[in-house]
Scaffold this active site. Structure first.
Site, mmCIF file in Angstrom:
data_model
loop_
_atom_site.group_PDB
_atom_site.id
_atom_site.type_symbol
_atom_site.label_atom_id
_atom_site.label_comp_id
_atom_site.label_asym_id
_atom_site.label_seq_id
_atom_site.Cartn_x
_atom_site.Cartn_y
_atom_site.Cartn_z
ATOM 1 N N VAL A 65 0.867 -1.232 0.072
ATOM 2 C CA VAL A 65 -0.092 -0.005 -0.201
ATOM 3 C C VAL A 65 0.805 1.248 -0.221
ATOM 4 O O VAL A 65 0.231 2.443 -0.203
ATOM 5 C CB VAL A 65 -0.867 -0.093 1.232
ATOM 6 C CG1 VAL A 65 -2.059 -1.077 1.096
ATOM 7 C CG2 VAL A 65 -0.436 0.106 2.462
ATOM 8 N N TYR A 159 4.595 6.251 15.983
ATOM 9 C CA TYR A 159 3.082 5.497 15.676
ATOM 10 C C TYR A 159 2.124 5.956 16.155
ATOM 11 O O TYR A 159 0.937 5.954 15.266
ATOM 12 C CB TYR A 159 3.325 3.920 16.412
ATOM 13 C CG TYR A 159 2.124 3.312 16.470
ATOM 14 C CD1 TYR A 159 2.129 2.384 15.157
ATOM 15 C CD2 TYR A 159 1.256 3.202 17.563
ATOM 16 C CE1 TYR A 159 0.844 1.694 15.014
ATOM 17 C CE2 TYR A 159 0.105 2.286 17.361
ATOM 18 C CZ TYR A 159 -0.267 1.307 16.159
ATOM 19 O OH TYR A 159 -1.265 0.587 15.808
#
Length: 254
Positions: A65, A159
């Site tokens: 992706v 993150y």
């Protein structure tokens, strides 16, 4: 098998394991034709086999992706195989952590942004472009995290930033495209019963003890519980739910 998604074509990225696999299995159990996508053929084939053995329909598609041409090809291949793209679940993601911002390797930052944020952006562009050509539009669910817009923790800045971006991107895209007949929402899981919630060297039994102490619910959520939230947002039951970020974390960010 339920028929809530009968005759629907569903794409799930990162479907070779963990939450992605659980989501793919759940859609198939409710009648969907499921395209399972990811970077590892062997794990995708395992997901397809599990679906097929349970009487469902699925096919595997290799795609990264973080590369927009690969995602455009993925969507085109899914439509060629199943005839439409009715639901997309953008679950593919990576985790890096364990260092404060000043010590964070730039390579970790780049990887997290490339996959978790840019990957979702690429997927949204390709999926929306297809869905807006369909009379019935479509539904998209992005997988964010309770670590991001909802909760922070030391040593996980990159993150957290990437998943907060997914939450914000979801809301913005939802407003941009609801008049195209496309509903876009997000699910933000907390710790799940997968390897990602295990600390280095920690056993599942040790994790269970830790979660009894730190989780209001007293345990990790199951992948099936998080998958149920995804299916709800993708279903007609959520027809007026637009741009929401549904947190499934046992109360950790309450």
């Amino acid at each position: 098998m339920s028929a809530r998604f009968a005759h629907k074509s569903v794409l799930v990225t990162g479907a070779g394991s963990g939450l992605g696999r659980a989501v793919a299995l759940a859609f198939a159990a409710e009648g969907a034709r499921v395209a399972v996508a990811g970077r590892t053929a062997a794990s995708l084939d395992e997901t397809v086999a599990l679906i097929t053995e349970a009487g469902g329909t699925a096919d595997a598609f290799l795609a990264d992706v973080s590369h927009s041409p690969a995602v455009r090809t993925l969507v085109a291949d899914v439509v060629e195989r199943f005839g439409s793209l009715d639901v997309a679940v953008n679950n593919a993601g990576v985790f890096r952590g364990g260092a404060p911002v000043v010590e964070l390797p730039e390579s970790d930052w780049q990887t997290l942004i490339s996959v978790n944020v840019t990957g979702v952006f690429h997927a949204l562009q390709a999926e929306i472009a297809q869905m807006r050509t369909q009379p019935s539009g479509g539904a998209i669910v992005n997988i964010a995290s309770n670590l991001g817009a909802h909760r922070r923790a030391p040593g996980l800045a990159a993150y957290i930033a990437s998943k907060a971006a997914v939450s914000a991107l979801t809301r913005a895209a939802a407003l941009d495209h609801i008049r195209d007949g496309i509903r876009i929402n997000a699910v933000s899981p907390g710790p799940l019963a997968t390897s990602m919630s295990l600390r280095p060297g920690e056993s599942e039994a040790e994790r269970a003890v830790r979660m009894q102490e730190v989780q209001p619910l007293g345990r990790v959520s199951t992948t099936a519980e998080a998958a149920a939230a995804v299916l709800y947002l993708a279903s007609d039951d959520a027809a007026s739910v637009v741009g929401t970020d549904l947190v499934v974390d046992g109360g950790a960010s309450a």
